[in-house]
Write an enzyme that holds these catalytic residues in place. Structure first.
Site, PDB file in Angstrom:
ATOM      1  N   GLU A 153       0.793  -1.275  -0.042  1.00 41.00           N
ATOM      2  CA  GLU A 153       0.066   0.112   0.039  1.00 41.00           C
ATOM      3  C   GLU A 153       0.765   1.199   0.077  1.00 41.00           C
ATOM      4  O   GLU A 153       0.579   2.063   0.695  1.00 41.00           O
ATOM      5  CB  GLU A 153      -0.971   0.027   1.412  1.00 41.00           C
ATOM      6  CG  GLU A 153      -1.819  -1.252   1.227  1.00 41.00           C
ATOM      7  CD  GLU A 153      -2.857  -1.380   2.323  1.00 41.00           C
ATOM      8  OE1 GLU A 153      -2.720  -0.546   3.402  1.00 41.00           O
ATOM      9  OE2 GLU A 153      -3.909  -2.171   2.465  1.00 41.00           O
ATOM     10  N   ASN A 194       2.265  -4.371  -3.559  1.00 35.73           N
ATOM     11  CA  ASN A 194       0.904  -4.880  -3.412  1.00 35.73           C
ATOM     12  C   ASN A 194       0.139  -3.562  -2.951  1.00 35.73           C
ATOM     13  O   ASN A 194       0.507  -3.018  -2.101  1.00 35.73           O
ATOM     14  CB  ASN A 194       1.029  -6.048  -2.336  1.00 35.73           C
ATOM     15  CG  ASN A 194      -0.437  -6.668  -2.246  1.00 35.73           C
ATOM     16  OD1 ASN A 194      -1.042  -7.262  -3.071  1.00 35.73           O
ATOM     17  ND2 ASN A 194      -0.892  -6.690  -0.882  1.00 35.73           N
ATOM     18  N   HIS A 230      -9.918  -5.915  -2.672  1.00 38.85           N
ATOM     19  CA  HIS A 230     -11.275  -6.043  -1.612  1.00 38.85           C
ATOM     20  C   HIS A 230     -12.370  -5.419  -2.392  1.00 38.85           C
ATOM     21  O   HIS A 230     -12.345  -3.853  -2.353  1.00 38.85           O
ATOM     22  CB  HIS A 230     -10.494  -5.017  -0.336  1.00 38.85           C
ATOM     23  CG  HIS A 230      -9.579  -5.960   0.212  1.00 38.85           C
ATOM     24  ND1 HIS A 230      -9.843  -7.246   0.867  1.00 38.85           N
ATOM     25  CD2 HIS A 230      -8.355  -5.849   0.328  1.00 38.85           C
ATOM     26  CE1 HIS A 230      -8.644  -7.548   1.604  1.00 38.85           C
ATOM     27  NE2 HIS A 230      -7.752  -6.690   1.307  1.00 38.85           N
ATOM     28  N   GLU A 259      -5.739 -10.522  -2.361  1.00 38.58           N
ATOM     29  CA  GLU A 259      -6.794 -10.503  -1.029  1.00 38.58           C
ATOM     30  C   GLU A 259      -8.222 -10.313  -1.273  1.00 38.58           C
ATOM     31  O   GLU A 259      -8.749  -9.764  -0.891  1.00 38.58           O
ATOM     32  CB  GLU A 259      -6.337  -9.263  -0.295  1.00 38.58           C
ATOM     33  CG  GLU A 259      -4.754  -9.267   0.105  1.00 38.58           C
ATOM     34  CD  GLU A 259      -4.592  -8.034   0.973  1.00 38.58           C
ATOM     35  OE1 GLU A 259      -5.166  -7.423   1.650  1.00 38.58           O
ATOM     36  OE2 GLU A 259      -3.168  -7.832   1.062  1.00 38.58           O
ATOM     37  N   ASP A 261     -12.117 -10.200  -1.500  1.00 39.38           N
ATOM     38  CA  ASP A 261     -13.191 -10.387  -1.032  1.00 39.38           C
ATOM     39  C   ASP A 261     -14.220  -9.519  -1.777  1.00 39.38           C
ATOM     40  O   ASP A 261     -13.948  -8.385  -2.035  1.00 39.38           O
ATOM     41  CB  ASP A 261     -13.127 -10.642   0.496  1.00 39.38           C
ATOM     42  CG  ASP A 261     -12.476  -8.987   1.115  1.00 39.38           C
ATOM     43  OD1 ASP A 261     -12.334  -8.220   0.441  1.00 39.38           O
ATOM     44  OD2 ASP A 261     -12.239  -9.240   2.519  1.00 39.38           O
TER      45      ASP A 261
HETATM   46  C1  XIL Z   1      -6.178  -7.266   7.790  1.00 41.95           C
HETATM   47  C2  XIL Z   1      -6.592  -8.347   8.550  1.00 41.95           C
HETATM   48  O1  XIL Z   1      -7.390  -8.929   7.965  1.00 41.95           O
HETATM   49  C3  XIL Z   1      -6.969  -7.845   9.954  1.00 41.95           C
HETATM   50  O2  XIL Z   1      -6.965  -8.996  10.799  1.00 41.95           O
HETATM   51  C4  XIL Z   1      -5.995  -6.991  10.708  1.00 41.95           C
HETATM   52  O3  XIL Z   1      -6.859  -6.582  11.924  1.00 41.95           O
HETATM   53  C5  XIL Z   1      -5.848  -5.719   9.753  1.00 41.95           C
HETATM   54  O4  XIL Z   1      -5.335  -6.404   8.554  1.00 41.95           O
HETATM   55  N1  XIL Z   1      -4.726  -5.062   3.286  1.00 41.95           N
HETATM   56  C6  XIL Z   1      -3.950  -5.970   3.668  1.00 41.95           C
HETATM   57  C7  XIL Z   1      -3.996  -6.757   4.873  1.00 41.95           C
HETATM   58  O5  XIL Z   1      -2.754  -5.671   2.901  1.00 41.95           O
HETATM   59  O6  XIL Z   1      -2.903  -7.138   5.528  1.00 41.95           O
HETATM   60  C8  XIL Z   1      -5.141  -6.522   5.872  1.00 41.95           C
HETATM   61  O7  XIL Z   1      -5.121  -7.363   6.665  1.00 41.95           O
HETATM   62  C9  XIL Z   1      -6.221  -6.028   4.877  1.00 41.95           C
HETATM   63  C10 XIL Z   1      -6.034  -5.048   4.158  1.00 41.95           C
END
Ligand code: XIL
Length: 358
Positions: A153, A194, A230, A259, A261
């Site tokens: 990020e 990422n 996401h 990641e 969802d």
């Molecule tokens: C999130 C986890 O899912 C949570 O359990 C934690 O509290 C915070 O981080 N982007 C990312 C991940 O790269 O590492 C994050 O994971 C979600 C957003």
């Protein structure tokens, strides 16, 4: 029952590939046949305590990403005393189940140890701390992790640099330095940048593209770019995803959905679940359409253990299985997307199979 077992045994012995193909319709076998890793983030607390979670994880996925336990906050809660216990347990589980491990994440502005977040460090202190952290963690897992999300990020939504402590201390060159340090600690690991909201072509993905091109031109060890994905039903689907993945691939990089969802305003209903399934299917189809998309990873696979409800108020139901651990239409959509994509092993046996595990 005994004769049935015998019959199956004989059938297996006679025609292994045929029987296996019929009996195993898991996501991972569908991915294997198409040279794609199918991964998930793993909650290691649940991994320790829930056999149903372990079974599904082992059966359905060929790659695991630690949801939290490789983050700096977890691996070095006390300065100078690294502790990789929880992460090592996940690596052991993955090895026992022939799964690849994606390392996540070395350089981020979040989930820093309290001693580091407290501040009071000079710029050169911060550079030294980051170098030591990357060197220690990457060498601890050297040979066990096929790909690292080295920098997570780095950009704001408008494509400007995020003003993280790393950017403040070292300027944008912290990215090149982090990649170089990771490469020195494990030359065989694939090194990634990422980010989120980079799925479609736009200001933020353009910034990532320019960074990746610049790093490659300078000979910095960068192997791939991860797209978190996401998504939320209320925000629409990033229609330019395939074209976007392809332009990064055309730079000579691997790409990955890291990641995935798809959250929705609660409560879920059948219409929302159907639209969610469509989004999941299209995400995977994009990865399947791009040769250099090596992996498709979901950020947890069951709604009971998803990060979404805790972070996005009033939203949830973002994963493949519902609270009762039942498969949702989204799970079937992933299976359908795999089935609809050519089987690499059959169409071109010379392609072979990715083997990211050691
Ligand atoms: C999130 C986890 O899912 C949570 O359990 C934690 O509290 C915070 O981080 N982007 C990312 C991940 O790269 O590492 C994050 O994971 C979600 C957003």
């Amino acid at each position: 029952m005994r004769w049935l077992a015998c019959f199956l045994f004989v059938a297996c012995a006679l025609s292994p590939s045929h029987v296996v193909a019929q009996a195993d319709s898991s996501l991972r076998s569908g991915g294997d046949a198409r040279n794609k890793l199918i991964g998930t983030a793993v909650n290691t607390t649940v991994l320790r305590t829930d056999p149903g979670y372990r079974d599904f994880l082992a059966r359905e996925f060929s790659s695991v990403t630690p949801e939290n336990v490789m983050k700096w906050q977890v691996v070095e809660p006390q300065r100078g005393k690294p502790d990789y216990t929880a992460a090592d347990q996940l690596v052991q589980f993955a090895q026992a189940n022939n799964q690849a491990v994606r390392g996540h994440t070395l350089v981020w502005h979040k989930q820093l140890p309290a001693w580091l977040a407290a501040g009071g460090f000079s710029s050169s202190d911060l550079a030294d701390l980051l170098h030591a952290h990357i060197g220690d963690e990457v060498s601890h897992f050297a040979g066990e992790i096929y790909a690292w999300d080295v920098v997570n990020e780095p950009f704001n939504d408008d494509g400007s640099w995020r003003n993280s402590i790393w950017y403040q201390a070292m300027g944008s060159d912290y990215v090149a330095m982090a990649l170089q340090w990771a490469h020195e600690a494990d030359p065989s690991a694939k090194l990634y940048l990422n980010d989120y909201s980079t799925e479609g072509i736009g200001a933020k993905s353009d910034a990532m593209y320019a960074l990746a091109a610049d790093l490659l031109a300078r000979g910095v060890p960068l192997d791939g770019v991860g797209f978190q994905a996401h998504l939320g039903l209320q925000y629409g689907f990033p229609d330019s995803l395939t074209a976007n993945l392809q332009r990064f691939a055309d730079l000579g990089l691997d790409v990955a959905i890291t990641e995935a969802d798809v959250r929705m305003p609660l409560p879920a209903d059948s219409d929302k679940l159907a639209r969610q399934a469509d989004y999941f299917g299209r995400l995977l189809a994009s990865c399947l359409a791009v040769d250099r998309c090596v992996s498709f990873t979901v950020w947890g696979f069951d709604d009971s253990h998803s990060w979404v409800p805790g972070v996005f108020q009033g939203q949830g139901a973002a994963t493949l299985l519902d609270q009762a651990f039942e498969r949702k239409p989204a799970y079937d959509a992933l299976r359908d997307a795999l089935a609809a994509s050519p089987n690499a092993r059959q169409s071109d046996p010379a392609d072979g199979v990715i083997n990211h595990t050691k």
